[in-house]
Design a protein around this motif. Structure first.
Motif, PDB file in Angstrom:
ATOM      1  N   ASN A  45       1.236   5.089  92.735  1.00  0.00           N
ATOM      2  CA  ASN A  45       1.074   6.297  93.402  1.00  0.00           C
ATOM      3  C   ASN A  45      -0.153   6.451  94.548  1.00  0.00           C
ATOM      4  N   ALA A  46      -0.886   5.774  94.246  1.00  0.00           N
ATOM      5  CA  ALA A  46      -2.033   5.750  95.158  1.00  0.00           C
ATOM      6  C   ALA A  46      -1.687   5.395  96.442  1.00  0.00           C
ATOM      7  N   MET A  47      -2.356   5.966  97.530  1.00  0.00           N
ATOM      8  CA  MET A  47      -2.191   5.802  99.170  1.00  0.00           C
ATOM      9  C   MET A  47      -3.151   6.064  99.987  1.00  0.00           C
ATOM     10  N   THR A  48      -3.282   5.381 100.802  1.00  0.00           N
ATOM     11  CA  THR A  48      -4.174   5.953 101.966  1.00  0.00           C
ATOM     12  C   THR A  48      -3.847   6.739 102.812  1.00  0.00           C
ATOM     13  N   VAL A  49      -4.668   7.860 102.981  1.00  0.00           N
ATOM     14  CA  VAL A  49      -4.427   8.962 104.077  1.00  0.00           C
ATOM     15  C   VAL A  49      -5.341   8.571 105.147  1.00  0.00           C
ATOM     16  N   ALA A  50      -4.710   8.545 106.380  1.00  0.00           N
ATOM     17  CA  ALA A  50      -5.657   8.291 107.557  1.00  0.00           C
ATOM     18  C   ALA A  50      -5.355   9.779 108.525  1.00  0.00           C
ATOM     19  N   SER A  51      -6.593  10.241 108.893  1.00  0.00           N
ATOM     20  CA  SER A  51      -6.479  11.361 109.662  1.00  0.00           C
ATOM     21  C   SER A  51      -7.421  11.261 110.832  1.00  0.00           C
ATOM     22  N   VAL A  52      -7.349  12.053 111.812  1.00  0.00           N
ATOM     23  CA  VAL A  52      -8.232  12.237 112.981  1.00  0.00           C
ATOM     24  C   VAL A  52      -8.630  13.488 113.075  1.00  0.00           C
TER      25      VAL A  52
END
Length: 211
Positions: A45-52
């Motif tokens: 259930n671990a995920m990378t979240v990329a934001s700007v």
């Protein structure tokens, strides 16, 4: 140190075709997620979240997904943290699930919305007590004097709230509403399978991408 250019792996564990995947990407995600769970992977259930952020600067971090429905992918955080402020100022995100043991990854891109207060309340009150206290104790992403400050904050809030801390007003959930999903399956000779779903006029279009 090993020469990084010499690190190679042959991918042999599976295949993926546009004829075999589900018509809805959320259904396909759930199949792969269930398989990752059954394979007993560490934290599937671990995920990378990329934001700007508002200045166009990207950042990425790993969080735990808490819900997946046709409406989107849900996680929780401090709204005043770096990622919280970035997602509020620029409500778009990319997600990445990487399961190397299965030679798979899933990419998600979409718009972001805050959960309702009721949804955030419901999840917050389902958390263990120490996690609820921790949401109050940590000024997430801010510079602090040391770990002692966190321990002191936690003790103060535990004394203040006892067994029933309310949800902090600066803490809650985000939902990433998918517009593009890509399912990647490693294949031999670097000829990987990449099946992409794109939302067009309310319908999902399935297409293959070159690796």
């Amino acid at each position: 140190m090993t020469n990084l250019a010499d690190l190679r792996k042959s991918y042999m564990k599976g295949s993926l075709s546009e004829e075999d995947v589900k018509l809805n990407p959320i259904d396909q995600f759930k199949i792969w997620f269930d398989q990752a769970q059954h394979a007993e992977l560490p934290e599937p259930n671990a995920m990378t979240v990329a934001s700007v952020d508002a200045n166009g600067k990207p950042s990425a971090r790993t969080v735990l997904i808490k819900e997946v429905t046709s409406a989107g992918f849900v996680f929780f955080t401090n709204y005043e943290s770096r990622k919280g402020q970035a997602l509020i100022s620029n409500p778009h995100a990319a997600l990445l699930f990487f399961w190397p043991e299965l030679e798979r990854q899933i990419r998600v891109e979409g718009s972001v919305e805050k959960l309702s207060d009721q949804e955030s309340d419901d999840y917050f009150h389902s958390r263990p007590l120490d996690s609820r206290i921790g949401a109050w104790a940590s000024p997430q992403s801010q510079v602090i004097s040391g770990r002692t400050q966190l321990v002191k904050n936690a003790a103060e809030y535990a004394l203040k709230f006892a067994l029933n801390p309310p949800r902090p007003p600066h803490w809650g959930g985000f939902r990433v509403k998918p517009e593009v999903l890509e399912f990647w399956q490693g294949r031999p000779s670097r000829l990987h399978d990449r099946i992409q779903y794109v939302l067009q006029n309310g319908q999902w279009k399935i297409q293959r991408l070159a690796p």
